[in-house]
Design a protein around this motif. Sequence first.
Motif, PDB file in Angstrom:
ATOM      1  N   GLU A 411       0.832  -1.207   0.000  1.00  8.92           N
ATOM      2  CA  GLU A 411       0.000   0.000   0.000  1.00  8.92           C
ATOM      3  C   GLU A 411       0.866   1.256   0.000  1.00  8.92           C
ATOM      4  OE1 GLU A 411      -3.535   2.117   2.661  1.00  8.92           O
ATOM      5  OE2 GLU A 411      -2.998   0.016   3.020  1.00  8.92           O
ATOM      6  N   ALA A 412       1.906   1.255   0.814  1.00 10.60           N
ATOM      7  CA  ALA A 412       2.812   2.412   0.845  1.00 10.60           C
ATOM      8  C   ALA A 412       3.589   2.529  -0.459  1.00 10.60           C
ATOM      9  CB  ALA A 412       3.772   2.287   2.028  1.00 10.60           C
ATOM     10  N   TRP A 413       4.024   1.406  -0.993  1.00  9.20           N
ATOM     11  CA  TRP A 413       4.767   1.432  -2.258  1.00  9.20           C
ATOM     12  C   TRP A 413       3.915   1.990  -3.390  1.00  9.20           C
ATOM     13  CZ3 TRP A 413       7.211  -4.129  -1.771  1.00  9.20           C
ATOM     14  CH2 TRP A 413       8.401  -4.031  -1.057  1.00  9.20           C
ATOM     15  N   ARG A 414       2.646   1.657  -3.416  1.00  9.23           N
ATOM     16  CA  ARG A 414       1.795   2.102  -4.510  1.00  9.23           C
ATOM     17  C   ARG A 414       1.599   3.617  -4.537  1.00  9.23           C
ATOM     18  NH1 ARG A 414      -2.877  -2.651  -4.377  1.00  9.23           N
ATOM     19  NH2 ARG A 414      -1.916  -4.015  -5.948  1.00  9.23           N
ATOM     20  N   ARG A 415       1.912   4.296  -3.456  1.00 13.13           N
ATOM     21  CA  ARG A 415       1.796   5.755  -3.437  1.00 13.13           C
ATOM     22  C   ARG A 415       2.977   6.434  -4.124  1.00 13.13           C
ATOM     23  NH1 ARG A 415      -0.561   4.732   1.861  1.00 13.13           N
ATOM     24  NH2 ARG A 415       1.456   5.018   2.905  1.00 13.13           N
ATOM     25  N   ARG A 416       3.990   5.652  -4.493  1.00 14.06           N
ATOM     26  CA  ARG A 416       5.159   6.203  -5.190  1.00 14.06           C
ATOM     27  C   ARG A 416       4.938   6.144  -6.697  1.00 14.06           C
ATOM     28  NH1 ARG A 416       9.861   2.401  -3.264  1.00 14.06           N
ATOM     29  NH2 ARG A 416       8.523   1.042  -4.487  1.00 14.06           N
ATOM     30  N   ARG A 417       5.591   7.034  -7.413  1.00 22.80           N
ATOM     31  CA  ARG A 417       5.538   7.020  -8.881  1.00 22.80           C
ATOM     32  C   ARG A 417       6.739   6.250  -9.413  1.00 22.80           C
ATOM     33  NH1 ARG A 417       2.318  11.406 -11.015  1.00 22.80           N
ATOM     34  NH2 ARG A 417       3.508  11.281 -12.925  1.00 22.80           N
ATOM     35  N   PHE A 418       6.496   5.449 -10.433  1.00 23.33           N
ATOM     36  CA  PHE A 418       7.618   4.784 -11.093  1.00 23.33           C
ATOM     37  C   PHE A 418       8.472   5.839 -11.805  1.00 23.33           C
ATOM     38  CE2 PHE A 418       4.725   0.973 -11.250  1.00 23.33           C
ATOM     39  CZ  PHE A 418       5.522   0.170 -10.455  1.00 23.33           C
ATOM     40  N   PRO A 419       9.791   5.719 -11.736  1.00 23.68           N
ATOM     41  CA  PRO A 419      10.638   6.653 -12.490  1.00 23.68           C
ATOM     42  C   PRO A 419      10.495   6.409 -13.990  1.00 23.68           C
ATOM     43  CG  PRO A 419      11.966   4.904 -11.520  1.00 23.68           C
ATOM     44  CD  PRO A 419      10.585   4.735 -10.973  1.00 23.68           C
TER      45      PRO A 419
END
Length: 553
Positions: A411-419
């Motif tokens: 869930e926390a990871w999904r809040r990041r944008r892929f480079p």
Amino acid sequence: MDHQFDFLVIGSGIAGLTFALKAARDATVAIVTKKDKLETSTNYAQGGIASALGPDDSFQLHIEDTLKAGDGLCHEDVVEKVVRSGPDRIRDLVTFGVAFSKSRTDEAFFDLGREGGHSRNRVVHAEDMTGRAIERVLIEAAEANPNIHIFEDHLALDLIVQHDSLRLGTTPLKQHQQCWGAFIFDSKAREIHTFMAHATLLCTGGAGKVYLYTSNPDVATGDGLAMAYRAGARLANLEFVQFHPTCLYHPQAKNFLISEAVRGEGGRLIDRRGNAFMEKYHPMKDLAFRDVVARAIDTEMKRTGDDCVFLDITHRDPAFLKQRFPNIYSKCLSLGIDITRDPIPVVPAAHYMCGGIATNLAGETSLPNLYAIGECACTGLHGANRLASNSLLEAAVFSHEAARCCTERLEAWRRRRFPAVSAEAFPFDAANGNQNEMVLISHNWDDVRRLMWNYVGIVRRDKRLRLAQKHMAQIWLEIREHMPNIQLNSDLVELQNLALVAELIIHCAIARTESRGLHYNLDYPQKDDIHWRKDTVIQRGPYGDPVVQGLAW
């Protein structure tokens, strides 16, 4: 083309498939495999999974056997975790549908075999084709899961690593890097793709093909080890290469293993004259640890000048042998060897990497968002020598732990944008280059494997290790010279990975100035607990050269 998934799994053996099936309950998972999805080391595993399930067995006995085999280098917290998790992870496989062999006297219980180094019968198996039984069930389950996407004939080239420099004004404070996926080569379409993921899992198996003679399938070229090293992750204990004592010796048999379970059922090692010899080398005789048995066979072959020794189980009932070892029986019979009447010709062969990419108890490496599971990982379970049938157990336990860890963070990871990463960032062109210079690749491939077998094998010396280092430097000069001119292909990629892993094994072997477990150096024949009861950790240095340290990681 850019692909985005929650998790990227590189490899389709028990480690990768088990992780995918557990993580895909809440996430999308890509499994990439460089050949057919069934072409894995798991599929060739004969023995089974060790677990304390018998009435005369206990977790403590299994722990003690594992520690004895590891010769002082096992991480005791890891051993305890893996051993105590064994029954639950076997139940998971049964739930998936794996049909393990049942006791011949009571079908309510598993048939428990015994292998070298075990003080009790505790090896759960599916006849003598355990890996195949596991692989097919897990593949079928993965193919039926809509959240899992399998990409065959897709070769991982390198990891995608993002470097972020943290600054205070104009002053750099530190550099942070993390893994975001991998560059993947579609070998049929001849295209390079980016596979982006919140977590990347290396489940690429071992590196047995670095040696001339091996029980491993052709895919075991150390790809995961090489990619992790190039990305800056820490590796450990690469000098501990396990040579399986009994690979079938026959000109028409390629890489066919004679399971240690044959010795567990009473098979005896004899020389050409019919003399049993293991009692000279260890009190456990034919059921001694693998490093002891492999060195004993090597010593006997050098003493007698014979090309092989023999494994004799002809004293057992023929009907039992056909039922217990149907695969070995039929394979040997096809080559004119009837194991109910004829001793089996065998030789040692490179079999298993006890070292690998250093991980913690959840499979995390030193590179954030990169995990390693299975033979490519160094978890601390095996130490200086793996106890038989602990490898599938390790893969099952760590895939479970990694899936739990990754799912909790998703869930926390999904809040990041892929480079933003393009396949064009990969330095090689998949479409252009010379296709007529493959002889250079095959020549260097053969050079690496012969060099490692002759100079960095079962028994080592400092002089041979130093010569191997010099020869590897020359081989690398040739590879770097012709590599840019050859069209990108899987053989070229595998050669680079194979040569890099060979170089790292040599560095680690030179660093360890003692004899312990699978590393036996005639110049340092004694074990040195004062200076070397620690792991050999190797990492890419700031100038690209390997940096080796002896430390607890």
